[in-house]
Design a protein around this motif. Structure first.
Motif, short mmCIF file in Angstrom:
data_model
loop_
_atom_site.label_atom_id
_atom_site.label_comp_id
_atom_site.label_asym_id
_atom_site.label_seq_id
_atom_site.Cartn_x
_atom_site.Cartn_y
_atom_site.Cartn_z
N LEU A 26 -2.49 -27.13 5.12
CA LEU A 26 -2.82 -26.90 3.71
C LEU A 26 -3.71 -25.67 3.61
O LEU A 26 -3.83 -25.04 2.57
CB LEU A 26 -3.58 -28.09 3.14
N CYS A 27 -4.40 -25.37 4.71
CA CYS A 27 -5.34 -24.27 4.77
C CYS A 27 -5.47 -23.88 6.24
O CYS A 27 -4.88 -24.54 7.09
CB CYS A 27 -6.69 -24.73 4.22
N PRO A 28 -6.22 -22.83 6.56
CA PRO A 28 -6.30 -22.45 7.97
C PRO A 28 -7.21 -23.36 8.79
O PRO A 28 -7.40 -23.10 9.97
CB PRO A 28 -6.89 -21.02 7.93
N TYR A 29 -7.78 -24.37 8.20
CA TYR A 29 -8.82 -25.12 8.89
C TYR A 29 -8.37 -26.44 9.50
O TYR A 29 -9.06 -27.01 10.32
CB TYR A 29 -9.98 -25.42 7.93
N LYS A 31 -5.64 -28.39 11.64
CA LYS A 31 -4.56 -28.07 12.57
C LYS A 31 -4.22 -29.29 13.41
O LYS A 31 -4.92 -30.30 13.38
CB LYS A 31 -4.98 -26.93 13.49
N CYS A 43 -14.48 -25.65 5.74
CA CYS A 43 -13.93 -24.68 4.78
C CYS A 43 -14.94 -24.35 3.70
O CYS A 43 -14.80 -23.36 3.00
CB CYS A 43 -12.65 -25.22 4.15
N GLY A 48 -11.25 -30.57 -2.36
CA GLY A 48 -10.12 -30.05 -1.62
C GLY A 48 -8.88 -30.92 -1.71
O GLY A 48 -8.96 -32.14 -1.89
N ALA A 49 -7.74 -30.26 -1.59
CA ALA A 49 -6.47 -30.97 -1.64
C ALA A 49 -6.33 -31.95 -0.48
O ALA A 49 -5.71 -33.01 -0.61
CB ALA A 49 -5.32 -29.97 -1.61
N ARG A 191 -3.75 -25.98 -6.89
CA ARG A 191 -2.71 -26.55 -6.04
C ARG A 191 -1.60 -27.13 -6.90
O ARG A 191 -1.69 -28.27 -7.37
CB ARG A 191 -3.29 -27.69 -5.21
N TRP B 393 -11.51 -17.38 18.77
CA TRP B 393 -11.05 -18.25 17.69
C TRP B 393 -10.07 -19.29 18.24
O TRP B 393 -10.15 -20.48 17.92
CB TRP B 393 -10.40 -17.43 16.56
N LEU B 401 -9.50 -29.22 18.36
CA LEU B 401 -8.30 -30.05 18.32
C LEU B 401 -8.30 -31.05 19.46
O LEU B 401 -7.89 -32.19 19.31
CB LEU B 401 -7.06 -29.15 18.44
N CYS B 586 -9.25 -23.49 -2.78
CA CYS B 586 -8.79 -24.45 -1.79
C CYS B 586 -7.49 -23.91 -1.21
O CYS B 586 -6.60 -23.51 -1.93
CB CYS B 586 -8.54 -25.79 -2.45
N GLY B 587 -7.43 -23.91 0.11
CA GLY B 587 -6.25 -23.33 0.75
C GLY B 587 -6.64 -22.12 1.54
O GLY B 587 -5.87 -21.63 2.38
N CYS B 588 -7.85 -21.59 1.26
CA CYS B 588 -8.28 -20.44 2.03
C CYS B 588 -9.78 -20.45 2.23
O CYS B 588 -10.26 -20.51 3.35
CB CYS B 588 -7.84 -19.13 1.37
N GLY B 589 -10.53 -20.43 1.13
CA GLY B 589 -11.99 -20.42 1.28
C GLY B 589 -12.48 -19.17 1.98
O GLY B 589 -13.31 -19.24 2.86
N PHE B 591 -11.10 -17.23 4.17
CA PHE B 591 -10.97 -17.38 5.61
C PHE B 591 -11.22 -16.07 6.37
O PHE B 591 -11.98 -16.02 7.32
CB PHE B 591 -9.59 -17.93 5.97
N ARG B 594 -15.02 -14.65 5.69
CA ARG B 594 -16.12 -15.58 5.93
C ARG B 594 -16.07 -16.20 7.33
O ARG B 594 -17.10 -16.40 7.96
CB ARG B 594 -16.07 -16.71 4.89
N LEU B 626 -3.08 -14.77 10.42
CA LEU B 626 -3.83 -16.00 10.15
C LEU B 626 -4.00 -16.29 8.66
O LEU B 626 -4.32 -17.41 8.28
CB LEU B 626 -5.22 -15.91 10.81
N PRO B 628 -3.53 -17.62 5.26
CA PRO B 628 -2.66 -18.72 4.87
C PRO B 628 -1.67 -18.32 3.78
O PRO B 628 -0.68 -19.00 3.57
CB PRO B 628 -3.64 -19.77 4.37
#
Ligand code: FAD
Ligand code: SF4
Ligand code: SF4
Ligand code: SF4
Lengths: 365, 639
Positions: A26-29, A31, A43, A48-49, A191, B393, B401, B586-589, B591, B594, B626, B628
């Motif tokens: 949904l975002c780069p954060y 995974k 984030c 948030g979604a 969204r 990164w 993860l 939302c969806g990036c913030g 990225f 920051r 990267l 999004p």
């Protein structure tokens, strides 16, 4: 509506994530690696979604019934459905789990243009992976159950990003709930998703999924032999390899059950268009629950075209299935009572609770 | 400043040189035939300069695999009768110390000079090591230039002294002198070279206490020489009551400080030879002094040795002021950081009881205010497009993860910056070259006590060759389970892109027989994977996979240093499609600006969108992969 911070705190850090994959990408954060889903970096966004779509965060069952089916449920064991059958595919795909109707129905919907593509779980038992299938051949290659939590829904985020619509999908109950939450759309204003994003949802029966520790167990037990199929019938979990088969006691794999599954209230994908499970009797057939009008249309089409063979659900089996489903809900309620305020368990309105207790008492008598 | 100046034939002319170039010139004037070094700031340019001139002179120059090997090579040349030079930063002496200590006992034949670059204030080092105490411990004479001119002369004369004493001589040069530039007067070039030889009759052996006695005799001779050396000098009244003893750049600072205080009647004794001390000379000026101030950087080296000399030789009490008394101290405290005229002036004012308004304090504030608008507010960060950013990164993402609380042990190189925000604060240990791998092995061996975190160690390519191999062999031998990630940017980037054994060219530009990392690992018997860190998603997968494996294993993240890669090429143009960028939503913030935080990813607060600072961007395209939203566009990709 909260965001990633709470999702991490309430769900991920407590091991209550079922790896549905809806928040992945949904975002780069957020995974995934294998079947693990993690937020890799804060984030900083308050609303948030990810929190909104997660099937394990706040979810009101009656609200969901209203949103999906337009009415509240009478049956607290299986949810809202208009028919229950035994069914099997006339041409069973190689490797299909039981009657192969899931693969057959998705294949039919794709050929008929009812869906543009399908989000499925491919790969194999030891190495499952999300798949966006665009041809009947690709659909067939995804036949067979993989018993670990695979974050299949990350493909839905990818597909939405590419602007695809009319997507069909097959998922575990938590995955069906996640997509319904996305469709309901209580999300940050930026969204927005097309109403036509998802065209068909087939839900599987699922009492629990297993963690990736299963792989190590299977590799040790089969000495690294290739596993052709896995099943968990009443006699206990077993696998078929090239050279033979092996079976264990349920207790041997119980430690691998995902913690999130112990809090899961839905074992029959109550908000899907169609729900598919085993018959617990005949591995050549499936149990099929028809829940929505759209689901019914597809089953009728399948019968017409001779894709499915359908017969009545044996009257004596229904109490057994209902008892199993209610049993699970009662276990969850008992657990939730022990750990009040713990995330991962849906909110159940008082009316539902009262009715459920009545139905549960009826079953036990 | 100019390589042409370094090799100019005309003795007596003045040319502008940096301290490092002056050292190179001094060595050439002395007829150096063999020069070796491992690159390190502040002295990296000495060998850089000599290697470029190797063709003009009869000179062999090499970037060695590490400082110990460099010193051994240079010693061999000396044993064979040639003059040789070895250059390293202070930390390098620690690496070479085992050999250096032995060499100081066996002695040498042809003049051999060891240039040590000390870095007070640790401008480009992990610590401000003062190498003089080690030199004293192993009995080597130390010369300390206070100016660029002296850097040249001391280096040249150090060769003669070494040849006289049959003992290597150290030139300790600090950052301020190495990097300063000044007019220097050139001497003669073209000293004839002897023909090297080392026959069955030659023996250079470190053994027995007789040689220790000989060592002491050599030092006594050096002290004698020092008393008459022009490198020590005195200015002031004949029998000063107040005396400042200064060395290195502090000599100039002291003169300036006394000027600022308008203090008269204070003698200044400059020590160019700080070990062994010129006893007679010192005693001459100490005899009548009642107050003595020490001006030197980092450790109280001269201070301690002079006070002990005075305690034995001068019956009456002298008041000594310095680091031990706490009187000579910069803002961080006595013995910490560099000194400057202002610090010395305030120290001296305190000692002499005179008034002194530090223009420094208010002046500095004003200067900063003036500069403030022009100075971009940037923290220390990897360059734009640096492959390490992508690697860090990916490793960070993979560890999150993996979710088992894996730890990351660091090493020394550009990537040491990875302990800061630019490397997502990943590194948890930073010590010396190669230490990360040894530490990882040790941590891994704790598994028998129940330590079960995944262990990652990050090491650069140059450091890999320099110091990693024994630790990797040890890990393989004991089956210590950790993941070693080699950040292979195919150069020694931190110190100015010197080649290393992984490259196909030597310091002198001759073709080299590349020592491939893969072959080394095969030889050691370690499994490895090679991956391009610019493909971040794939790298995350590989790291995740490898985290799950057992035993010692190596991941080579290979991507040429972006500065080397874009040199001479037209860079790609990268920009943000303002329509597609969702910035803070939302969806990036934010990225890119920051979180990923390449210095070229900037946030346009007014527009609420990201931008690329095209002047800074090196066009690697990693941020584009990267984003999004796919909002970052790369035109004419070249990398
Ligand atoms: C984790 C798990 C637990 C289950 N538990 C039960 C149970 O307790 N009782 C019961 O009656 N049935 C259970 N099922 C359902 C059952 O295993 C069959 O999937 C279902 O009956 C459909 O059979 P089929 O012959 O139509 O399957 P097929 O035609 O072979 O189709 C199988 C479909 O399942 C999808 N799939 C495979 N693995 C996964 C997965 N991990 N997550 C999401 N989708 C997947 C594939 O994409 C494929 O489309 C479970 C399934 C899963 C995945
Ligand atoms: S359950 Fe699904 S949405 Fe919730 S955290 Fe896990 S993967 Fe994300
Ligand atoms: S392309 Fe992006 S990451 Fe690469 S240098 Fe430019 S701004 Fe930085
Ligand atoms: S990562 Fe992409 S969407 Fe996000 S701020 Fe940067 S350019 Fe905009």
């Amino acid at each position: 509506m909260p965001g990633q911070e709470l999702l991490v705190k309430e769900i991920m850090d407590r091991g209550l994530c079922s790896s549905c994959g809806m928040c992945v990408g949904l975002c780069p954060y957020i995974k995934t690696a294998g079947d693990r889903v993690r937020a890799i970096y804060p984030c900083g966004i308050e609303e948030g979604a990810c929190y909104g779509v997660c099937p394990k965060t706040s979810l009101d069952i009656s609200e969901m019934d209203m949103f999906v089916h337009g009415r509240e449920r009478e049956d607290h064991a299986l949810g809202i459905y208009s028919g229950i059958y035994y069914a099997r595919a006339t041409a069973r795909a190689d490797g299909a789990q039981y009657g192969g109707i899931t693969t057959a129905l998705i294949g039919l919907a794709l050929r008929e243009g009812l869906i543009s593509s399908a989000i499925l779980t491919g790969g194999d038992i030891m190495n499952p992976r999300p798949v966006l299938a665009a041809t009947p051949g690709e659909v067939n290659s995804c036949a067979g159950s993989k018993y670990t939590g695979v974050p299949t829904l990350l493909e839905l985020n990818r597909a939405a990003g590419r602007g695809l619509t009319g997507i069909g999908l097959v998922g575990r109950p938590c995955q069906v709930a996640a997509v319904r939450k996305l469709q309901r759309g209580k999300l940050p204003p930026e969204r927005t998703y097309s109403d036509r994003l998802v065209g068909l949802m087939l839900g599987l029966f699922c009492f629990w999924s297993l963690s990736s520790e299963l792989y190590g167990f299977l590799a040790r037990e089969t000495k690294g032999e290739e596993i052709i199929k896995m099943d968990i019938p009443l006699e206990g979990p077993g696998v078929l390899t090239k050279t033979g088969s092996r079976r264990w006691r349920v207790d041997e794999i119980r430690p691998f059950i995902n913690k999130s599954c112990n809090y899961c209230f839905d074992s029959t994908s109550e908000w899907a268009d169609l729900s598919v499970g085993s018959t617990e009797q005949d591995p050549g057939w499936n149990t099929l629950l028809v829940r929505s009008g759209q689901g019914r249309d597809l089953v009728e089409l399948a019968a017409d075209r001779g894709v499915l063979e359908i017969k009545d659900y044996p009257a004596g089996r229904l109490p057994v299935l209902r008892k199993a489903a209610l049993n699970k809900k009662m276990r969850v309620l008992a657990l939730a009572e022990k750990e009040p305020g713990n995330g991962g368990c849906p909110a159940i309105p008082d009316k539902y609770l009262r009715e459920m207790n009545v139905q549960w008492g009826g079953i036990n008598r | 400043m100019s390589i042409a100046g370094v090799c100019l034939e005309k003795p007596g002319t003045k040319v502008a040189l940096t301290g490092n170039e002056a050292i190179a010139r001094g060595a050439l004037e002395a007829g150096v035939a063999y020069a070796a070094s491992y690159p390190g700031s502040p002295t990296a340019e000495v060998l850089g300069t000599l290697s470029r001139l190797a063709g003009n002179f009869k000179l062999y120059a090499e970037w060695s695999v590490n400082e110990k090997v460099a010193m051994e090579g240079a010693a061999a040349a000396s044993f064979a009768g040639l003059r040789s030079l070895v250059v390293m930063k202070a930390d390098g002496l620690n690496v070479a110390l085992d050999f250096a200590g032995a060499l100081a006992i066996s002695g040498c034949r042809g003049g051999m000079v060891i240039v040590l670059g000390d870095d007070p204030n640790a401008h480009s080092s992990v610590r401000e090591e003062d190498s003089r105490n080690l030199c004293k411990a192993i009995h080597l004479p130390v010369l300390e230039p206070s100016s660029v001119q002296e850097a040249l002369e001391m280096t040249r004369e150090a060769f003669s002294l070494s040849e006289d004493l049959k003992l290597p001589v150290v030139v300790r040069c600090v950052t301020r002198v190495c990097h300063a530039s000044g007019d220097v007067e050139l001497g003669e070039l073209n000293r004839p070279l002897p023909v090297p030889d080392f026959t069955r009759d030659n023996r250079v052996i470190t053994f027995g206490i007789q040689l220790h006695a000989l060592q002491e005799q050599k030092l006594a001779r050096a002290a004698e020489w020092a008393c008459h050396s022009g490198f020590n000098s005195y200015t002031g009244p004949e029998n000063p009551e107040r005396l400042v003893i200064a060395c290195g750049p502090c000599y100039m600072h002291a003169l300036e400080a006394l000027d600022m205080l308008a203090a008269t009647g204070v003698g200044v004794l400059k020590l160019g030879v700080t070990w062994p001390l010129p006893h007679q000379l010192l005693l001459k000026y100490l005899r009548n002094a009642s107050e003595v101030v020490f001006a030197e950087e980092v450790e109280p080296f001269v201070e301690d040795n002079v006070t002990s000399l005075a305690a034995m030789q001068i019956p009456r009490g002298i008041k000594f002021y310095g680091k031990r008394s706490g009187h000579v101290a910069g803002p961080a405290g006595p013995g910490i950081g560099e000194l400057d005229p202002d610090i010395l002036a305030s120290s001296l004012a305190g000692i002499f009881g005179v008034k002194y308004e530090t223009p420094g304090v208010s002046g500095r504030a004003e200067a900063l205010e003036l500069l403030g608008e022009k100075m971009p507010d940037r923290e220390l960060a990897f360059c734009a497009g640096c492959p390490h950013r992508a690697s860090f990164w990916a490793v960070r993402a993979a560890l999150e993860l993996d979710g088992r609380g894996g730890i990351v042990l660091g090493d020394i190189g550009c990537y040491t910056l990875g302990m800061a925000r630019t490397g997502y604060n990943l590194l948890q240990t930073v010590h010396c070259m190669g230490a990360g791998i040894g530490l990882a092995g040790g941590m891994a061996n704790l598994s028998r006590f129940g330590f079960d975190r995944p262990i990652v160690t990050l090491v650069g390519d140059s450091t890999f060759y320099h110091a990693a191999i024994p630790a990797l062999i040890n890990a393989r031998y004991h089956n210590s389970s950790f993941l070693c990630v080699v950040l292979d940017n195919e150069t020694t980037a931190m110190t100015g892109h010197q080649p290393h054994p992984g490259r196909s060219v030597t310091a002198m530009g001759e073709p080299a027989r590349t020592v491939r990392m893969e072959e080394l690992l095969q030889g050691v018997g370690l499994p490895y994977v090679v991956q391009d860190p610019y493909d971040v998603e794939a790298t995350i997968d590989v790291v995740c996979n490898m985290l799950g494996q057992e035993g010692p294993r190596v991941l080579i993240l290979r991507r040429t240093c972006v500065l080397a890669a874009v040199r001479g090429k037209q860079k790609a143009r990268v920009y943000v499609d303002q329509e597609k960028c969702i910035g803070d939503s939302c969806g990036c913030g934010r990225f890119c600006s920051r979180v990923f935080a390449c210095p070229a990813n900037v946030w346009d607060a007014a527009g609420g969108k990201a931008r690329i600072d095209e002047a800074v961007c090196n066009g690697c395209g990693v941020c584009a992969s990267l984003c999004p939203q796919g909002a970052i566009v790369v035109e004419r990709a070249v990398l």
